[in-house]
Design an enzyme around this catalytic site. Structure first.
Site, PDB file in Angstrom:
ATOM      1  N   ARG A 190       5.491 -13.091   9.579  1.00 35.87           N
ATOM      2  CA  ARG A 190       6.133 -11.821   9.278  1.00 35.87           C
ATOM      3  C   ARG A 190       7.463 -11.723  10.005  1.00 35.87           C
ATOM      4  O   ARG A 190       7.683 -12.381  11.020  1.00 35.87           O
ATOM      5  CB  ARG A 190       5.229 -10.642   9.604  1.00 35.87           C
ATOM      6  CG  ARG A 190       4.919 -10.453  11.066  1.00 35.87           C
ATOM      7  CD  ARG A 190       4.203  -9.126  11.337  1.00 35.87           C
ATOM      8  NE  ARG A 190       3.225  -8.789  10.314  1.00 35.87           N
ATOM      9  CZ  ARG A 190       3.194  -7.613   9.661  1.00 35.87           C
ATOM     10  NH1 ARG A 190       4.063  -6.683   9.909  1.00 35.87           N
ATOM     11  NH2 ARG A 190       2.267  -7.362   8.783  1.00 35.87           N
TER      12      ARG A 190
ATOM     13  N   GLU B 296       0.873  -1.154   0.000  1.00 37.06           N
ATOM     14  CA  GLU B 296       0.000   0.000   0.000  1.00 37.06           C
ATOM     15  C   GLU B 296       0.920   1.217   0.000  1.00 37.06           C
ATOM     16  O   GLU B 296       1.827   1.302   0.835  1.00 37.06           O
ATOM     17  CB  GLU B 296      -0.851  -0.027   1.276  1.00 37.06           C
ATOM     18  CG  GLU B 296      -1.991   0.933   1.210  1.00 37.06           C
ATOM     19  CD  GLU B 296      -2.832   0.962   2.482  1.00 37.06           C
ATOM     20  OE1 GLU B 296      -2.747   0.034   3.299  1.00 37.06           O
ATOM     21  OE2 GLU B 296      -3.556   1.959   2.625  1.00 37.06           O
TER      22      GLU B 296
ATOM     23  N   LYS C 259       4.591   0.771  10.036  1.00 29.24           N
ATOM     24  CA  LYS C 259       4.718   2.038   9.309  1.00 29.24           C
ATOM     25  C   LYS C 259       4.271   3.203  10.188  1.00 29.24           C
ATOM     26  O   LYS C 259       4.820   4.293  10.101  1.00 29.24           O
ATOM     27  CB  LYS C 259       3.831   2.009   8.070  1.00 29.24           C
ATOM     28  CG  LYS C 259       4.421   1.259   6.909  1.00 29.24           C
ATOM     29  CD  LYS C 259       3.452   1.354   5.730  1.00 29.24           C
ATOM     30  CE  LYS C 259       3.585   0.139   4.846  1.00 29.24           C
ATOM     31  NZ  LYS C 259       2.422  -0.038   3.991  1.00 29.24           N
TER      32      LYS C 259
HETATM   33  P1  ATP Z   1       2.701  -2.211   8.300  1.00 26.22           P
HETATM   34  O1  ATP Z   1       1.932  -3.241   9.068  1.00 26.22           O
HETATM   35  O2  ATP Z   1       4.100  -2.019   8.730  1.00 26.22           O
HETATM   36  O3  ATP Z   1       1.965  -0.933   8.124  1.00 26.22           O
HETATM   37  P2  ATP Z   1       1.719  -3.429   5.969  1.00 26.22           P
HETATM   38  O4  ATP Z   1       1.740  -4.887   6.067  1.00 26.22           O
HETATM   39  O5  ATP Z   1       0.422  -2.775   6.237  1.00 26.22           O
HETATM   40  O6  ATP Z   1       2.866  -2.815   6.858  1.00 26.22           O
HETATM   41  P3  ATP Z   1       1.676  -3.354   3.160  1.00 26.22           P
HETATM   42  O7  ATP Z   1       2.029  -2.262   2.246  1.00 26.22           O
HETATM   43  O8  ATP Z   1       0.243  -3.756   3.253  1.00 26.22           O
HETATM   44  O9  ATP Z   1       2.223  -2.936   4.583  1.00 26.22           O
HETATM   45  O10 ATP Z   1       2.563  -4.621   2.916  1.00 26.22           O
HETATM   46  C1  ATP Z   1       2.909  -5.102   1.661  1.00 26.22           C
HETATM   47  C2  ATP Z   1       3.340  -6.529   1.790  1.00 26.22           C
HETATM   48  O11 ATP Z   1       4.457  -6.646   2.666  1.00 26.22           O
HETATM   49  C3  ATP Z   1       2.245  -7.401   2.342  1.00 26.22           C
HETATM   50  O12 ATP Z   1       2.124  -8.529   1.498  1.00 26.22           O
HETATM   51  C4  ATP Z   1       2.720  -7.784   3.704  1.00 26.22           C
HETATM   52  O13 ATP Z   1       2.308  -9.073   4.018  1.00 26.22           O
HETATM   53  C5  ATP Z   1       4.241  -7.693   3.584  1.00 26.22           C
HETATM   54  N1  ATP Z   1       4.848  -7.359   4.853  1.00 26.22           N
HETATM   55  C6  ATP Z   1       4.630  -6.264   5.598  1.00 26.22           C
HETATM   56  N2  ATP Z   1       5.323  -6.311   6.746  1.00 26.22           N
HETATM   57  C7  ATP Z   1       6.017  -7.469   6.731  1.00 26.22           C
HETATM   58  C8  ATP Z   1       6.929  -8.111   7.643  1.00 26.22           C
HETATM   59  N3  ATP Z   1       7.260  -7.557   8.804  1.00 26.22           N
HETATM   60  N4  ATP Z   1       7.449  -9.305   7.283  1.00 26.22           N
HETATM   61  C9  ATP Z   1       7.126  -9.864   6.109  1.00 26.22           C
HETATM   62  N5  ATP Z   1       6.282  -9.331   5.209  1.00 26.22           N
HETATM   63  C10 ATP Z   1       5.717  -8.149   5.521  1.00 26.22           C
HETATM   64 MG    MG Z   2      -1.240  -3.695   5.166  1.00 25.23          MG
END
Ligand code: ATP
Ligand code: MG
Length: 568
Positions: free
Chosen positions: A270, A45, A280
């Site tokens: 994760r 995102e 984030k």
């Molecule tokens: P945050 O929770 O930090 O805001 P997010 O997961 O909402 O991050 P996205 O932009 O939705 O951020 O994530 C894009 C991709 O990255 C998703 O497929 C998510 O599963 C993966 N991802 C995010 N954080 C991690 C992590 N700590 N380890 C592995 N994959 C991750």
């Molecule tokens: Mg997300």
């Protein structure tokens, strides 16, 4: 990591074990599912900068595509106009590219599918599987029920198809204010899985979208949108993190109801790292609160921060290989990441000499005014990097702590009466030191043995210490920035902590040293080069470095100083 070679062994075909996602893919390929195709995606995102957790996902998804001759898409999941920005889109593209993940011509935006998603929603309404609901977000939450009690059906659940179609079209047309209505899937208010208790598919948002402008007044929710995005792109294995496991039945339900192409969602654990926060929202707080110097502050776990710090894409791949892919959440020690970058830089960093805390070493028997040139090896790990010349004269800089006036027996550096090797140069024997009125040492004196040129004694005489130095006649001044972990506790995120996570910032995470003496060759360093300052650590130029004001970032120290501290 005690065994330095673990991941290299893992590269050898005979030693290679498949992780669970590879096993799933190989099984699917063997059964001919998806026509033995492999097509993955990374779906960020665009609401912030990417961090090392995302790097894990990018490396996993792109490497699955590469390993199985498949394809990898970069898709922006831009379904939330109020939080998203083109600034983030550009930084994400740069980071994904830098990591070496190649989306070729497959750069997609979920918002480009909005029309198609709308059509699918209309189809669900026509099937009697979706309805327009007038409950507010709070009311929806309040009527969801509990784990032991079913939810209460919405009073709007049984609206006719015609009414739903009409209201949904008017929601799209912008007739209603934010929050006035939603489109909900009609599934099962008594399902033990909350995600199936008539989840919201669309909400009304009057906001300008960074790509769609003001065209849309309704925006799809993640669970509705994500499976459709995967389906439209022909993704085979939709890899996501564990918290989506309970969303999979919904992912499947939508695609099954529509009878469209159906990818397989697979969840993995994760990445969490000690001494780090990864969400984030928290990273944004660090930036906005000026706790760090922007998203690319070298202490940040962001990909741009790691890049500025001197991390390499290969180091991040080594790291991912080392930690593997798991089904259960765990927290990885930050030392594992630091070891990965050491392992990579040890192979590729050019060796240089730099003195961080200089005092003068005067060679009393060296001819006044003489300057000679010695040869130094650029990288003992890679003979192709060749050699360079370093100048040598009567006055050198050495590290302050490489001299001790009253030294213990086991001190193998400079102390009166002791002989040491100056790296690539000569044996010198310390004779005395000069102090200022406060008793602080300002100069160390020694004599050298001209027969030991190149740092070898013809009579086979051994010395126990070798120290680095920089010649005063050609030294270059620079600033060095020494980074340490951003937090002083292993779990700054821990719910048990008192106060807020920023209370746990490490006050010593950045140390700036302004009077560093570098050997001449470093004046021509370029941004993409990596260096090992011998005995000091791995360094790279900072983005703000200029010819008149050289700034080097320390990527990582040579050894894991934290584990040493822990063992004491
Ligand atoms: P945050 O929770 O930090 O805001 P997010 O997961 O909402 O991050 P996205 O932009 O939705 O951020 O994530 C894009 C991709 O990255 C998703 O497929 C998510 O599963 C993966 N991802 C995010 N954080 C991690 C992590 N700590 N380890 C592995 N994959 C991750
Ligand atoms: Mg997300």
């Amino acid at each position: 990591m005690s065994n330095e070679n673990t991941h290299e062994d893992a590269n050898a075909p005979e030693a290679r074990t498949l992780h669970f996602i590879e096993q799933i893919i190989e099984e699917d390929n063997a059964n001919g599912r998806f026509g033995a195709r492999v097509h993955t995606r990374f779906p960020p995102e665009p609401n912030g900068y990417l961090h090392i957790g995302h790097a894990k996902s990018i490396i996993l998804n792109s490497s699955m595509a590469r390993e199985y001759n498949g394809q990898f898409n970069l898709r922006f999941d831009d379904t939330n106009p109020t939080k998203e920005d083109v600034e983030y889109v550009e930084s994400i593209k740069e980071d994904v590219k830098w990591l070496g993940a190649d989306w070729e011509d497959r750069l997609f935006f979920a918002s480009d599918y909005f029309e198609q998603m709308y059509e699918y929603a209309v189809e669900l309404i026509k099937l009697g599987k979706a309805y327009v609901c007038d409950l507010s977000a709070d009311e929806i939450r309040a009527t969801r029920g509990t784990p032991t009690e079913p939810g209460t059906p919405s009073p709007w659940r049984d609206r006719s198809v015609e009414e739903n179609l009409d209201l949904f079209a008017r929601m799209r047309a912008g007739e209603f204010p934010d929050g006035a209505k939603t489109l909900r899937a009609k599934i099962d208010m008594a399902s033990p899985n909350f995600n199936l208790r008539d989840p919201v598919m669309y909400r009304i948002v009057h906001a300008t979208h960074h790509r769609q402008g003001d065209k849309w007044k309704i925006y799809p929710m993640y669970d509705w949108a994500h499976g459709l995005e995967d389906s439209i792109e022909g993704i085979t294995h939709s890899i996501c993190t564990l918290e989506f496991e309970h969303h999979r039945p919904l992912y499947d339900w939508f695609l099954d109801q529509l009878g469209v192409y159906h990818p397989q969602q697979i969840e993995f654990a994760r990445l969490n790292l000690t001494y780090t926060v990864m969400s984030k929202r928290k990273l944004l707080q660090l930036v906005k609160g000026n706790f760090v110097d922007g998203w690319d502050d070298p202490r940040m776990p962001t990909i741009c921060g790691l890049r500025r710090r001197g991390y390499t894409p290969e180091a991040l791949r080594i790291f991912c290989k080392t930690i593997g892919v798991a089904k259960f959440n765990s927290v990885i020690d930050a030392g594992v990441l630091e070891n990965a970058v050491r392992e990579d830089l040890n192979k590729k960093a050019l060796r240089r000499m730099a003195v961080l805390d200089p005092i003068k070493l005067v060679i009393d028997n060296y001819p006044e005014g003489q300057v000679e040139t010695l040869v130094a090896i650029n990288n003992p790990e890679n003979p192709e990097d060749g050699t360079r010349e370093v100048s040598f004269s009567k006055v050198l800089y050495i590290e302050r702590d490489d001299f001790m006036e009253d030294a213990p027996k086991k001190y193998f550096r400079l102390t009166p009466g002791k002989e040491v090797r100056l790296r690539y140069a000569y044996y010198v024997t310390c004779t005395s030191c000069v102090k200022d009125e406060n008793g602080v040492v300002t100069e160390v004196h020694c004599v050298y043995d001209p027969e030991t040129r190149g740092g070898q004694s013809p009579d086979g005489r051994k010395v126990q210490g070798t120290i680095h130095w920089v010649d005063s006649t050609s030294a270059v001044n620079a600033e060095a920035r020494l980074y340490d972990r951003l937090f002083s506790v292993a779990n700054p995120d821990d719910e048990q902590n008192t106060g807020v996570f920023t209370d746990y910032l490490n006050p010593d995470s950045l140390k700036i040293i302004s009077n560093v003496k570098l050997e001449r060759a470093l004046a021509d360093a370029s941004a993409d080069e990596r260096f090992q300052f011998e005995r000091v650590g791995y360094f790279t130029l900072d983005k703000n470095s200029t010819a008149d004001n050289l700034i080097f970032n320390r990527t990582v120290s040579l050894r894991d100083s934290w584990s040493k501290v822990a063992k004491k």
